[in-house]
Design a protein around this motif. Structure first.
Motif, PDB file in Angstrom:
ATOM      1  N   MET A   8       0.883  -1.221  -0.121  1.00 35.58           N
ATOM      2  CA  MET A   8      -0.066  -0.045   0.089  1.00 35.58           C
ATOM      3  C   MET A   8       0.829   1.151  -0.024  1.00 35.58           C
ATOM      4  SD  MET A   8      -2.910  -1.186   2.489  1.00 35.58           S
ATOM      5  CE  MET A   8      -3.986   0.221   2.267  1.00 35.58           C
ATOM      6  N   LEU A   9       2.051   1.380  -0.364  1.00 34.88           N
ATOM      7  CA  LEU A   9       2.898   2.301  -0.337  1.00 34.88           C
ATOM      8  C   LEU A   9       2.920   2.886  -1.846  1.00 34.88           C
ATOM      9  CD1 LEU A   9       5.914   1.887   2.121  1.00 34.88           C
ATOM     10  CD2 LEU A   9       3.976   3.624   2.498  1.00 34.88           C
ATOM     11  N   ASP A  10       2.474   2.193  -2.756  1.00 36.58           N
ATOM     12  CA  ASP A  10       2.752   2.560  -4.245  1.00 36.58           C
ATOM     13  C   ASP A  10       2.328   4.223  -4.394  1.00 36.58           C
ATOM     14  OD1 ASP A  10       4.204   0.232  -4.678  1.00 36.58           O
ATOM     15  OD2 ASP A  10       2.175  -0.590  -5.470  1.00 36.58           O
ATOM     16  N   GLU A  11       0.911   4.314  -4.187  1.00 38.46           N
ATOM     17  CA  GLU A  11       0.440   5.645  -4.445  1.00 38.46           C
ATOM     18  C   GLU A  11       1.261   6.976  -3.627  1.00 38.46           C
ATOM     19  OE1 GLU A  11      -3.790   5.779  -3.937  1.00 38.46           O
ATOM     20  OE2 GLU A  11      -4.144   3.787  -5.012  1.00 38.46           O
ATOM     21  N   LEU A  12       1.499   6.680  -2.304  1.00 35.30           N
ATOM     22  CA  LEU A  12       2.193   7.546  -1.850  1.00 35.30           C
ATOM     23  C   LEU A  12       3.764   7.852  -2.288  1.00 35.30           C
ATOM     24  CD1 LEU A  12       2.400   9.106   1.005  1.00 35.30           C
ATOM     25  CD2 LEU A  12       3.181   7.156   2.236  1.00 35.30           C
TER      26      LEU A  12
END
Length: 164
Positions: A8-12
């Motif tokens: 879940m860090l991709d967008e950040l």
């Protein structure tokens, strides 16, 4: 294995990289391209992520309030106090002079670009504390080398086991 994947860090990370590229271009246009802005993730985001990793991968139960200086939670045995520290900048952990020290320390080095974290230290906090000067004020940081040296002193049975 000491590497932990962080979902879940991709967008950040992508948003940070777009911001970095935007301002790099601005700096070039304004002839300030000798300055490099890094846009590192730090502060509360990194600390909160470190605590989340401790809960998920080591079963730590966090204290209910942030008013426990030096103690972030308890190991699954319910008695062992744990301090969690994390960095996103490849530096070592910083310690404050506190009256209370945790039994155990977990220190994570988070590599946001590769979406992973490394468990740099997992052991009794006393091993890390011995690398600090006896007297200091405010806070003192251990170097990456010092925290790795401290981790090398930890015996296998002294480490918190990972849960999956």
């Amino acid at each position: 294995m000491r590497i932990i994947e962080i979902p879940m860090l991709d967008e950040l990370v992508e948003a940070r990289n777009r911001m970095r590229a935007h301002y790099d271009a601005l700096l070039r246009r304004s002839h300030s391209d000798s300055v490099k802005l890094h846009f590192t993730f730090d502060g509360n985001l990194v600390g909160d992520l470190g605590e989340a990793l401790a809960v998920k991968h080591f079963g730590i139960r966090l204290v209910e309030t942030k008013s426990h200086p030096g103690i972030d939670g308890y190991a699954p045995d319910g008695n062992t106090t744990v301090q969690v520290k994390a960095t996103g900048t490849k530096r070592g952990p910083a310690f404050r002079k506190t009256e209370t020290r945790a039994h155990h320390l977990l220190f994570f080095d988070i590599d946001f670009d590769n979406r992973i974290a490394q468990v740099v230290f997992n052991g009794p906090e006393r091993y890390a504390i011995t690398k600090l000067p006896t007297e200091f004020s405010n806070q003192r940081q251990l170097s990456p080398k010092q925290i790795r040296e401290a981790d090398a002193l930890v015996l296998d049975h002294e480490r918190l086991p990972r849960i999956e």
